[in-house]
Design a protein around this motif. Structure first.
Motif, short mmCIF file in Angstrom:
data_model
loop_
_atom_site.label_atom_id
_atom_site.label_comp_id
_atom_site.label_asym_id
_atom_site.label_seq_id
_atom_site.Cartn_x
_atom_site.Cartn_y
_atom_site.Cartn_z
N LEU A 112 -96.99 -16.66 59.53
CA LEU A 112 -97.49 -16.74 58.14
C LEU A 112 -98.33 -18.00 57.96
N PRO A 113 -99.35 -17.93 57.12
CA PRO A 113 -100.18 -19.12 56.89
C PRO A 113 -99.37 -20.24 56.25
N GLU A 146 -104.53 -7.06 53.31
CA GLU A 146 -104.75 -6.30 54.56
C GLU A 146 -103.63 -5.29 54.77
N TRP A 147 -102.39 -5.73 54.51
CA TRP A 147 -101.25 -4.83 54.70
C TRP A 147 -101.30 -3.68 53.70
N VAL A 181 -95.75 -11.49 62.92
CA VAL A 181 -96.93 -12.02 62.21
C VAL A 181 -96.59 -13.44 61.74
N SER A 194 -98.03 -20.09 52.71
CA SER A 194 -97.23 -18.93 52.31
C SER A 194 -95.96 -18.80 53.14
N GLU A 238 -104.38 -12.79 51.07
CA GLU A 238 -105.35 -12.06 51.89
C GLU A 238 -104.63 -11.17 52.91
N LEU A 239 -103.59 -11.76 53.52
CA LEU A 239 -102.80 -11.01 54.50
C LEU A 239 -102.15 -9.80 53.83
N ALA A 268 -104.31 -17.60 51.44
CA ALA A 268 -104.31 -16.95 52.76
C ALA A 268 -103.22 -15.87 52.84
N GLY A 269 -102.08 -16.14 52.20
CA GLY A 269 -100.99 -15.17 52.19
C GLY A 269 -101.40 -13.92 51.41
#
Ligand code: SIN
Ligand code: CO
Length: 383
Positions: free
Chosen positions: A336-337, A372-373, A334, A340, A368-369, A365-366
């Motif tokens: 990373l943005p 999701e996780w 993955v 982050s 948000e990721l 953005a991090g």
């Protein structure tokens, strides 16, 4: 009082790595705490589950050894004899996130080198017999007492008892003997003969096991990954010398052919292949994309009480590695943005996270990721 599982080396980590790791056993008395969870009923409950690897071993010095594989049912447990049996449950850390938190104590080794935590429950006389393992192991006594006998270093030529599935030593000359009680830890390097017999009922032993990939598997993975999407390039030999060996293959040609083949294993491609391989969950626990460990409840109340500053915990079945290219989560890369970049290293280097550090490492953005996780079950919010 709620405490998380914890192990502390009784000597500086650099000294342990220099003198003991992969070399010789180490007895570390009173060096582990927080081992009350899981209780024996919870452990037995795991052995009833379809996706969990478990074994029941019966036998003793002068009675025959038998091995049965789980999943078991409740009747199997009701009909067990009073003595001489052990139930072993593999990868308990994948199922019980609380147990996986012990692994943070092993930060004197890189995270990819850790494999899993097996937990055994034995009644008096229970053992898995005299044997050696191919992997390093820290044997942590959680409850009850176990007598460990240690023997010499063994290898593939060491004579074994005639048994189809248990690899028991035909003979084990005892060189050391230690009685371990709750909190005592014994480190055993690969190959060293050992035999641990439960001295009383309710003998629970945690085994922290390590990942040592087979060299052949490493080579196979490196070549598979490095050859994927590779444009076809052929051998070249401009400016070659006249043949010295009119009938065969010269040493110079062997060298040129080998070098051109190995030039495909570039540092970037090999790093990528290794990060993928080493961040994959333990084989045998992979049930396709929906890894079984994600189904287990996390005891957030216990973790919250024991670690009040933590706001997030990594699920025990989530295996992480990080490098400059991003995060590797259960074998998946993955990126990373931009806001982050430090998040991967922060997440992969521990299992409990606090809000100020998360805010420091993850931008919008991090975050948000991360959410999701959390939704997918790779992390669990403690808030
Ligand atoms: C056990 O927990 O009984 C056995 C662990 C081992 O010998 O590796
Ligand atoms: Co062993």
């Amino acid at each position: 009082m709620s405490t998380l599982p914890r192990f502390t080396l009784p000597l500086p980590a650099a000294d342990f790595l220099r003198d003991y790791w992969q070399r010789k056993p180490l007895l570390a008395r009173a060096s582990a705490t927080g081992l009350a969870i899981p209780d024996p009923d919870t452990l037995a409950g795991l052995a009833l589950e379809e996706g969990v690897e478990s074994r029941l071993i019966m036998g003793a010095q002068d009675s025959p050894w038998t091995l049965r594989h789980g999943p078991f049912d409740e009747d199997d447990f009701r009909t067990l004899p009073e003595q001489n049996w052990t139930l072993l449950v593999q990868s308990v850390d994948y199922c019980l996130t609380e147990v996986s938190l012990l692994l943070d104590s092993f930060d004197f080794l890189p995270p990819w080198r850790l494999e899993d935590i097996m937990i055994s429950y034995a009644v008096r006389g229970g053992s898995v017999g005299p044997h050696f393992d191919q992997y390093d192991v820290f044997l942590i006594q959680a409850s009850g007492q176990r007598r460990w006998q240690l023997g010499p270093a063994c290898d593939a030529d060491t004579p074994l008892q005639p048994h189809d599935s248990l690899r028991l030593l035909a003979d084990m000359p005892v060189q050391e003997e230690h009685l371990l009680g709750p909190g005592d830890v014994l480190y055993i390097p690969p190959g060293v003969a050992h035999w641990g017999i439960a001295e009383d009922d309710d003998c629970v032993t945690w085994s922290v096991g390590f990942r040592a990939p087979r060299r052949a598997d490493l080579l196979a993975r490196l070549t598979d990954e490095c050859l994927a999407d590779m444009p076809e390039t052929l051998f070249t030999d401009p400016g070659r010398d006249l043949p010295q060996d009119a009938a065969g293959l010269s040493d110079a040609d062997v060298q040129a052919l080998t070098e051109q083949a190995l030039s495909l294993l570039t540092p970037e491609r090999t790093r990528r292949a290794l990060m993928q391989l080493l961040s994959e969950p333990r084989q045998g626990n992979q049930n396709g994309p929906d890894f079984a460990g994600l189904d287990f409840e996390v005891d957030t109340g216990h973790i919250r009480a024991a670690a009040p500053h933590a706001t997030l915990v990594r699920r025990g079945s989530t295996r992480l590695l990080a490098d400059a290219s991003g995060l590797w989560l259960n074998g998946e890369h993955v990126p990373l943005p931009d806001d982050s970049r430090g998040l991967g290293t922060y997440l992969a280097s521990r299992r409990l996270y606090d809000a100020p550090s998360l805010a420091q490492h993850a931008g919008e953005a991090g975050m948000e990721l991360l959410n999701e996780w959390i939704e997918q079950g790779f992390f669990v919010s403690l808030e």
